[in-house]
Design a protein around this motif. Structure first.
Motif, PDB file in Angstrom:
ATOM      1  N   PHE A 179      29.837  24.818   8.731  1.00 43.50           N
ATOM      2  CA  PHE A 179      29.399  23.493   9.137  1.00 43.50           C
ATOM      3  C   PHE A 179      29.205  22.536   7.965  1.00 43.50           C
ATOM      4  N   GLY A 180      29.600  22.989   6.788  1.00 42.80           N
ATOM      5  CA  GLY A 180      29.642  22.089   5.646  1.00 42.80           C
ATOM      6  C   GLY A 180      28.348  21.912   4.888  1.00 42.80           C
ATOM      7  N   LEU A 181      27.345  22.780   5.112  1.00 41.19           N
ATOM      8  CA  LEU A 181      26.120  22.675   4.327  1.00 41.19           C
ATOM      9  C   LEU A 181      26.408  23.077   2.883  1.00 41.19           C
ATOM     10  N   SER A 182      25.759  22.414   1.967  1.00 44.10           N
ATOM     11  CA  SER A 182      25.983  22.702   0.555  1.00 44.10           C
ATOM     12  C   SER A 182      25.331  24.022   0.170  1.00 44.10           C
ATOM     13  N   PRO A 183      25.866  24.688  -0.860  1.00 48.65           N
ATOM     14  CA  PRO A 183      25.203  25.900  -1.358  1.00 48.65           C
ATOM     15  C   PRO A 183      23.748  25.659  -1.717  1.00 48.65           C
ATOM     16  N   LEU A 184      23.444  24.423  -2.148  1.00 49.40           N
ATOM     17  CA  LEU A 184      22.072  24.057  -2.492  1.00 49.40           C
ATOM     18  C   LEU A 184      21.142  24.239  -1.296  1.00 49.40           C
ATOM     19  N   LEU A 185      21.493  23.620  -0.159  1.00 46.19           N
ATOM     20  CA  LEU A 185      20.661  23.719   1.032  1.00 46.19           C
ATOM     21  C   LEU A 185      20.633  25.133   1.589  1.00 46.19           C
ATOM     22  N   ILE A 186      21.768  25.816   1.527  1.00 43.19           N
ATOM     23  CA  ILE A 186      21.823  27.187   2.040  1.00 43.19           C
ATOM     24  C   ILE A 186      20.893  28.087   1.231  1.00 43.19           C
ATOM     25  N   GLY A 187      20.934  27.945  -0.082  1.00 41.26           N
ATOM     26  CA  GLY A 187      20.098  28.773  -0.935  1.00 41.26           C
ATOM     27  C   GLY A 187      18.618  28.530  -0.737  1.00 41.26           C
ATOM     28  N   LEU A 188      18.268  27.252  -0.487  1.00 38.43           N
ATOM     29  CA  LEU A 188      16.853  26.910  -0.356  1.00 38.43           C
ATOM     30  C   LEU A 188      16.287  27.184   1.029  1.00 38.43           C
ATOM     31  N   THR A 189      17.117  27.099   2.067  1.00 39.42           N
ATOM     32  CA  THR A 189      16.589  27.167   3.426  1.00 39.42           C
ATOM     33  C   THR A 189      17.152  28.340   4.223  1.00 39.42           C
ATOM     34  N   VAL A 190      18.468  28.353   4.445  1.00 37.76           N
ATOM     35  CA  VAL A 190      19.063  29.338   5.339  1.00 37.76           C
ATOM     36  C   VAL A 190      18.800  30.760   4.860  1.00 37.76           C
ATOM     37  N   VAL A 191      19.092  31.027   3.581  1.00 35.48           N
ATOM     38  CA  VAL A 191      18.902  32.376   3.046  1.00 35.48           C
ATOM     39  C   VAL A 191      17.428  32.765   3.054  1.00 35.48           C
ATOM     40  N   ALA A 192      16.573  31.826   2.637  1.00 33.11           N
ATOM     41  CA  ALA A 192      15.139  32.116   2.575  1.00 33.11           C
ATOM     42  C   ALA A 192      14.582  32.434   3.961  1.00 33.11           C
ATOM     43  N   PHE A 193      14.944  31.634   4.969  1.00 30.45           N
ATOM     44  CA  PHE A 193      14.461  31.898   6.318  1.00 30.45           C
ATOM     45  C   PHE A 193      15.007  33.213   6.854  1.00 30.45           C
ATOM     46  N   ALA A 194      16.303  33.450   6.639  1.00 31.92           N
ATOM     47  CA  ALA A 194      16.928  34.658   7.189  1.00 31.92           C
ATOM     48  C   ALA A 194      16.331  35.921   6.590  1.00 31.92           C
ATOM     49  N   THR A 195      16.084  35.920   5.286  1.00 34.21           N
ATOM     50  CA  THR A 195      15.529  37.121   4.650  1.00 34.21           C
ATOM     51  C   THR A 195      14.074  37.353   5.035  1.00 34.21           C
ATOM     52  N   SER A 196      13.405  36.318   5.559  1.00 30.86           N
ATOM     53  CA  SER A 196      12.018  36.470   5.993  1.00 30.86           C
ATOM     54  C   SER A 196      11.912  36.807   7.479  1.00 30.86           C
ATOM     55  N   MET A 197      13.044  36.844   8.187  1.00 29.46           N
ATOM     56  CA  MET A 197      13.007  37.071   9.630  1.00 29.46           C
ATOM     57  C   MET A 197      12.398  38.414  10.032  1.00 29.46           C
ATOM     58  N   PRO A 198      12.698  39.539   9.340  1.00 28.82           N
ATOM     59  CA  PRO A 198      12.047  40.794   9.763  1.00 28.82           C
ATOM     60  C   PRO A 198      10.523  40.699   9.738  1.00 28.82           C
ATOM     61  N   GLU A 199       9.969  40.178   8.633  1.00 31.30           N
ATOM     62  CA  GLU A 199       8.518  40.018   8.546  1.00 31.30           C
ATOM     63  C   GLU A 199       7.995  39.071   9.627  1.00 31.30           C
ATOM     64  N   LEU A 200       8.732  37.970   9.851  1.00 32.56           N
ATOM     65  CA  LEU A 200       8.288  36.975  10.827  1.00 32.56           C
ATOM     66  C   LEU A 200       8.262  37.544  12.236  1.00 32.56           C
ATOM     67  N   VAL A 201       9.351  38.205  12.641  1.00 26.54           N
ATOM     68  CA  VAL A 201       9.437  38.733  14.004  1.00 26.54           C
ATOM     69  C   VAL A 201       8.404  39.828  14.226  1.00 26.54           C
ATOM     70  N   VAL A 202       8.244  40.723  13.255  1.00 25.99           N
ATOM     71  CA  VAL A 202       7.269  41.804  13.398  1.00 25.99           C
ATOM     72  C   VAL A 202       5.856  41.242  13.479  1.00 25.99           C
ATOM     73  N   THR A 203       5.538  40.292  12.623  1.00 31.20           N
ATOM     74  CA  THR A 203       4.187  39.722  12.605  1.00 31.20           C
ATOM     75  C   THR A 203       3.877  38.987  13.900  1.00 31.20           C
ATOM     76  N   LEU A 204       4.826  38.194  14.403  1.00 26.83           N
ATOM     77  CA  LEU A 204       4.584  37.464  15.644  1.00 26.83           C
ATOM     78  C   LEU A 204       4.535  38.409  16.840  1.00 26.83           C
ATOM     79  N   THR A 205       5.367  39.450  16.829  1.00 24.81           N
ATOM     80  CA  THR A 205       5.313  40.447  17.907  1.00 24.81           C
ATOM     81  C   THR A 205       3.948  41.132  17.930  1.00 24.81           C
ATOM     82  N   ALA A 206       3.454  41.494  16.750  1.00 23.85           N
ATOM     83  CA  ALA A 206       2.131  42.115  16.665  1.00 23.85           C
ATOM     84  C   ALA A 206       1.056  41.154  17.162  1.00 23.85           C
ATOM     85  N   GLY A 207       1.184  39.874  16.807  1.00 27.03           N
ATOM     86  CA  GLY A 207       0.215  38.891  17.268  1.00 27.03           C
ATOM     87  C   GLY A 207       0.213  38.734  18.771  1.00 27.03           C
TER      88      GLY A 207
END
Length: 343
Positions: A34-62
């Motif tokens: 979709f044409g996002l720059s490596p800059l935005l991908i590195g700062l947002t997409v990768v960071a959010f995706a790598t935090s998804m296991p912790e996020l889903v587990v924590t919210l499921t526990a909550g």
């Protein structure tokens, strides 16, 4: 029952690992298409995706009323990121570093840890506190984006991690299938892991906090650990530093912020009296290691791993260090958990 619980937890860990990796590749692939720059991908997409296991587990526990597992997951994951992941990376190959480029992210990690500790000792955390933490994350991302535009430091660290573990898909449809499959695997894995972890805690006679700090935290840190090992083995040790800093910041601000918005949370006296101070100590120990000198050597890596093993050992010792009396009492914790407890 215990054997089934271990099978559930083990299956959950496998699904979380696979789901996190698959989602990460799919998300990066879609972003590039979709044409996002490596800059935005590195700062947002990768960071959010790598935090998804912790996020889903924590919210499921909550959602299931087990906020102790959710908080323990974040505290334990951050401790594991610093002591285990950095330790293993340095032991495999000394970590080269550029302190000036790390200064901002180190300051934010220390600040986020301090904010969490301050809120934890104030009592029950809820919607307002969660919004504050999410707002701090947005401010950090905006400042990082502005700094990257000016050439402040390298936003491609996350993308380098992807390249170390395997290329992102070029087909839009393949990337979309990976994203959907990753989300499904994360949802199923988190459900299995939390269910199994609860049964293990009850059978072993340990608290939910201990399980969150150990089994759950280690499991949700596996993607970062795998990436760090592969990157270190190939000589790209700087990836480990970027992953640890980014993951710890997102864990504290995004994941805990989301949990506080979802349900009121009072940190257990057990965590307040001991584990939260280990998190603070590990964070402060990491600062001079990251800022002083040009590399983190194998001796430092071995010491970090030994400290992590000692931390895990203490969790299951019958005579765990005495717990200090927190500002929020146990009845407040029970009231907070009862808000979302089934039945």
């Amino acid at each position: 029952m215990t054997a089934i619980a271990f099978l559930q937890a083990g299956g959950g860990l496998v699904l979380l690992f696979i789901g996190g990796e698959v989602l990460l590749r799919g998300a990066v692939g879609l972003s590039l298409r979709f044409g996002l720059s490596p800059l935005l991908i590195g700062l947002t997409v990768v960071a959010f995706a790598t935090s998804m296991p912790e996020l889903v587990v924590t919210l499921t526990a909550g959602i299931q009323g087990s906020t102790d597992i959710g908080v323990g997951n974040v505290v334990g994951s951050n401790i594991a990121n610093i002591l285990l992941i950095l330790g293993v990376s340095a032991l495999l190959c000394p970590i080269l570093k550029e302190p000036k480029r790390l200064l901002r992210d180190i300051a934010v990690m220390v600040g986020a840890t301090a904010v969490f500790m301050a809120l934890a000792f104030m009592g029950t955390m809820s919607l307002v506190h969660g919004v504050i933490m999410i707002a701090l994350l947005v401010a950090y991302l905006w400042a990082s984006y502005r700094a990257e535009l000016k050439g402040g430091n390298d936003a491609d660290t996350g993308l380098e991690a992807i390249e170390e573990a395997g290329a992102a898909p070029r087909s839009t449809w393949v990337a979309l299938v990976l994203v959907i499959g990753g989300i499904v695997a994360l949802a199923a894995g988190s459900e299995l892991l939390v269910r199994g972890a609860l049964q293990i805690a009850r059978a072993a006679g340990v608290s939910e906090s201990v399980i969150g700090l150990t089994l759950v935290a280690f499991g949700t840190s596996l993607p970062e650990l795998a990436t760090a090992i592969v990157a270190a083995a190939r000589g790209h040790t700087e990836v480990a530093l970027g992953n640890v800093l980014g993951s710890n910041i997102f864990n504290l601000l995004l994941i805990l912020g989301s949990l506080f918005i979802l349900t009121p949370v009072a940190v257990s006296p057990e965590v307040l009296g001991f584990d939260i101070w280990i998190l603070a100590a590990a964070t402060l120990i990491a600062v001079p290691v990251m800022l002083i000198g040009k590399k983190m050597g194998r001796v430092s890596g071995g010491i970090f791993i030994a400290l992590y093993v000692a931390f895990i050992w203490i969790q299951f010792e019958p005579q765990k260090p005495a717990v200090a009396e927190p500002l929020s009492n146990e009845s407040g914790l029970r009231q907070a958990v009862s808000v979302v407890a089934p039945g």
